[in-house]
Design a protein around this motif. Structure first.
Motif, PDB file in Angstrom:
ATOM      1  N   MET A   1      34.855  91.472-122.083  1.00  0.00           N
ATOM      2  CA  MET A   1      34.069  91.276-120.622  1.00  0.00           C
ATOM      3  C   MET A   1      34.501  89.794-119.978  1.00  0.00           C
ATOM      4  SD  MET A   1      29.868  92.586-120.170  1.00  0.00           S
ATOM      5  CE  MET A   1      30.262  93.389-121.772  1.00  0.00           C
ATOM      6  N   ASN A   2      35.010  89.378-119.246  1.00  0.00           N
ATOM      7  CA  ASN A   2      35.531  87.949-119.260  1.00  0.00           C
ATOM      8  C   ASN A   2      33.716  87.140-118.479  1.00  0.00           C
ATOM      9  OD1 ASN A   2      33.620  88.085-116.493  1.00  0.00           O
ATOM     10  ND2 ASN A   2      35.859  88.770-115.309  1.00  0.00           N
ATOM     11  N   GLU A   3      34.682  85.727-119.306  1.00  0.00           N
ATOM     12  CA  GLU A   3      32.983  85.167-118.786  1.00  0.00           C
ATOM     13  C   GLU A   3      32.271  85.344-118.098  1.00  0.00           C
ATOM     14  OE1 GLU A   3      32.951  79.666-119.949  1.00  0.00           O
ATOM     15  OE2 GLU A   3      35.154  81.066-120.825  1.00  0.00           O
ATOM     16  N   ALA A   4      32.633  85.276-117.329  1.00  0.00           N
ATOM     17  CA  ALA A   4      31.894  85.285-115.918  1.00  0.00           C
ATOM     18  C   ALA A   4      30.726  85.753-115.059  1.00  0.00           C
ATOM     19  CB  ALA A   4      32.436  84.606-113.929  1.00  0.00           C
ATOM     20  N   LEU A   5      31.037  86.840-116.412  1.00  0.00           N
ATOM     21  CA  LEU A   5      29.981  88.136-116.293  1.00  0.00           C
ATOM     22  C   LEU A   5      29.484  88.437-116.858  1.00  0.00           C
ATOM     23  CD1 LEU A   5      29.953  90.638-115.337  1.00  0.00           C
ATOM     24  CD2 LEU A   5      31.564  92.174-116.669  1.00  0.00           C
ATOM     25  N   LEU A   6      30.257  87.845-118.390  1.00  0.00           N
ATOM     26  CA  LEU A   6      29.029  88.043-119.802  1.00  0.00           C
ATOM     27  C   LEU A   6      27.579  86.438-119.265  1.00  0.00           C
ATOM     28  CD1 LEU A   6      27.899  88.435-122.137  1.00  0.00           C
ATOM     29  CD2 LEU A   6      29.724  86.812-123.297  1.00  0.00           C
ATOM     30  N   LYS A   7      28.108  85.315-118.453  1.00  0.00           N
ATOM     31  CA  LYS A   7      27.288  84.719-117.675  1.00  0.00           C
ATOM     32  C   LYS A   7      26.293  85.104-117.236  1.00  0.00           C
ATOM     33  CE  LYS A   7      27.450  79.782-116.100  1.00  0.00           C
ATOM     34  NZ  LYS A   7      27.844  78.746-116.520  1.00  0.00           N
ATOM     35  N   ALA A   8      26.546  85.809-115.765  1.00  0.00           N
ATOM     36  CA  ALA A   8      25.656  86.152-114.952  1.00  0.00           C
ATOM     37  C   ALA A   8      25.104  87.409-115.510  1.00  0.00           C
ATOM     38  CB  ALA A   8      26.562  86.785-113.222  1.00  0.00           C
ATOM     39  N   LEU A   9      25.454  87.929-116.765  1.00  0.00           N
ATOM     40  CA  LEU A   9      24.547  89.451-117.405  1.00  0.00           C
ATOM     41  C   LEU A   9      23.847  88.310-118.274  1.00  0.00           C
ATOM     42  CD1 LEU A   9      26.955  91.611-118.067  1.00  0.00           C
ATOM     43  CD2 LEU A   9      25.122  92.288-116.992  1.00  0.00           C
ATOM     44  N   THR A  10      23.885  87.585-118.905  1.00  0.00           N
ATOM     45  CA  THR A  10      22.761  86.160-119.761  1.00  0.00           C
ATOM     46  C   THR A  10      21.829  85.798-118.286  1.00  0.00           C
ATOM     47  OG1 THR A  10      24.570  85.504-121.600  1.00  0.00           O
ATOM     48  CG2 THR A  10      22.779  84.735-121.216  1.00  0.00           C
ATOM     49  N   GLN A  11      21.892  85.089-117.626  1.00  0.00           N
ATOM     50  CA  GLN A  11      21.323  84.849-116.423  1.00  0.00           C
ATOM     51  C   GLN A  11      20.233  85.135-116.164  1.00  0.00           C
ATOM     52  OE1 GLN A  11      23.522  82.078-114.044  1.00  0.00           O
ATOM     53  NE2 GLN A  11      24.045  80.519-115.729  1.00  0.00           N
ATOM     54  N   ALA A  12      20.764  86.850-116.144  1.00  0.00           N
ATOM     55  CA  ALA A  12      20.187  87.598-115.168  1.00  0.00           C
ATOM     56  C   ALA A  12      18.695  88.433-116.492  1.00  0.00           C
ATOM     57  CB  ALA A  12      20.807  88.607-114.745  1.00  0.00           C
ATOM     58  N   ARG A  13      19.439  87.999-117.740  1.00  0.00           N
ATOM     59  CA  ARG A  13      18.805  88.728-118.854  1.00  0.00           C
ATOM     60  C   ARG A  13      17.732  87.653-118.975  1.00  0.00           C
ATOM     61  NH1 ARG A  13      20.133  92.300-124.123  1.00  0.00           N
ATOM     62  NH2 ARG A  13      17.775  91.701-124.653  1.00  0.00           N
ATOM     63  N   ILE A  14      17.880  86.399-118.880  1.00  0.00           N
ATOM     64  CA  ILE A  14      17.731  85.032-118.903  1.00  0.00           C
ATOM     65  C   ILE A  14      15.547  85.447-118.071  1.00  0.00           C
ATOM     66  CG2 ILE A  14      16.683  83.218-119.149  1.00  0.00           C
ATOM     67  CD1 ILE A  14      18.974  82.916-120.595  1.00  0.00           C
ATOM     68  N   HIS A  15      16.566  85.710-117.150  1.00  0.00           N
ATOM     69  CA  HIS A  15      15.384  85.386-115.613  1.00  0.00           C
ATOM     70  C   HIS A  15      14.766  87.034-115.866  1.00  0.00           C
ATOM     71  CE1 HIS A  15      13.810  85.084-111.877  1.00  0.00           C
ATOM     72  NE2 HIS A  15      14.228  86.128-111.174  1.00  0.00           N
ATOM     73  N   GLY A  16      15.213  87.729-116.089  1.00  0.00           N
ATOM     74  CA  GLY A  16      14.268  88.895-116.132  1.00  0.00           C
ATOM     75  C   GLY A  16      13.123  88.408-117.405  1.00  0.00           C
ATOM     76  N   SER A  17      12.999  88.203-118.686  1.00  0.00           N
ATOM     77  CA  SER A  17      12.733  88.724-119.412  1.00  0.00           C
ATOM     78  C   SER A  17      11.767  86.959-119.014  1.00  0.00           C
ATOM     79  CB  SER A  17      13.397  88.091-120.961  1.00  0.00           C
ATOM     80  OG  SER A  17      14.230  88.658-120.876  1.00  0.00           O
TER      81      SER A  17
END
Length: 79
Positions: A1-17
């Motif tokens: 995965m590229n860095e931007a995608l990984l960053k977006a997924l991480t932020q979405a997971r943190i926000h959801g949690s």
């Protein structure tokens, strides 16, 4: 995965949690549905980006086309 995608997924997971932990049964957030739809959209976009960068996307497309052809009698619309 590229860095931007990984960053977006991480932020979405943190926000959801964070959202899930802060929610209590007695509290009803307005706009909750919009946030849920946004989360779904982020996940779908992430999946599409991940698949489009590999040959898996073409494999999926070919499998779907074969299945449609077998259900409709095959022949690519000529039969």
């Amino acid at each position: 995965m590229n860095e931007a995608l990984l960053k977006a997924l991480t932020q979405a997971r943190i926000h959801g949690s964070t959202w899930l932990e802060s929610r209590t049964p007695a509290r009803r957030d307005r706009g909750q549905t919009a946030v849920e739809y946004l989360g779904i959209i982020v996940v779908v976009v992430a999946i599409v980006v991940a698949i489009s960068g590999t040959s898996i996307g073409q494999d999926i497309k070919n499998a779907i086309a074969r299945k449609i052809a077998s259900l409709t009698g095959g022949g690519g619309g000529q039969g």
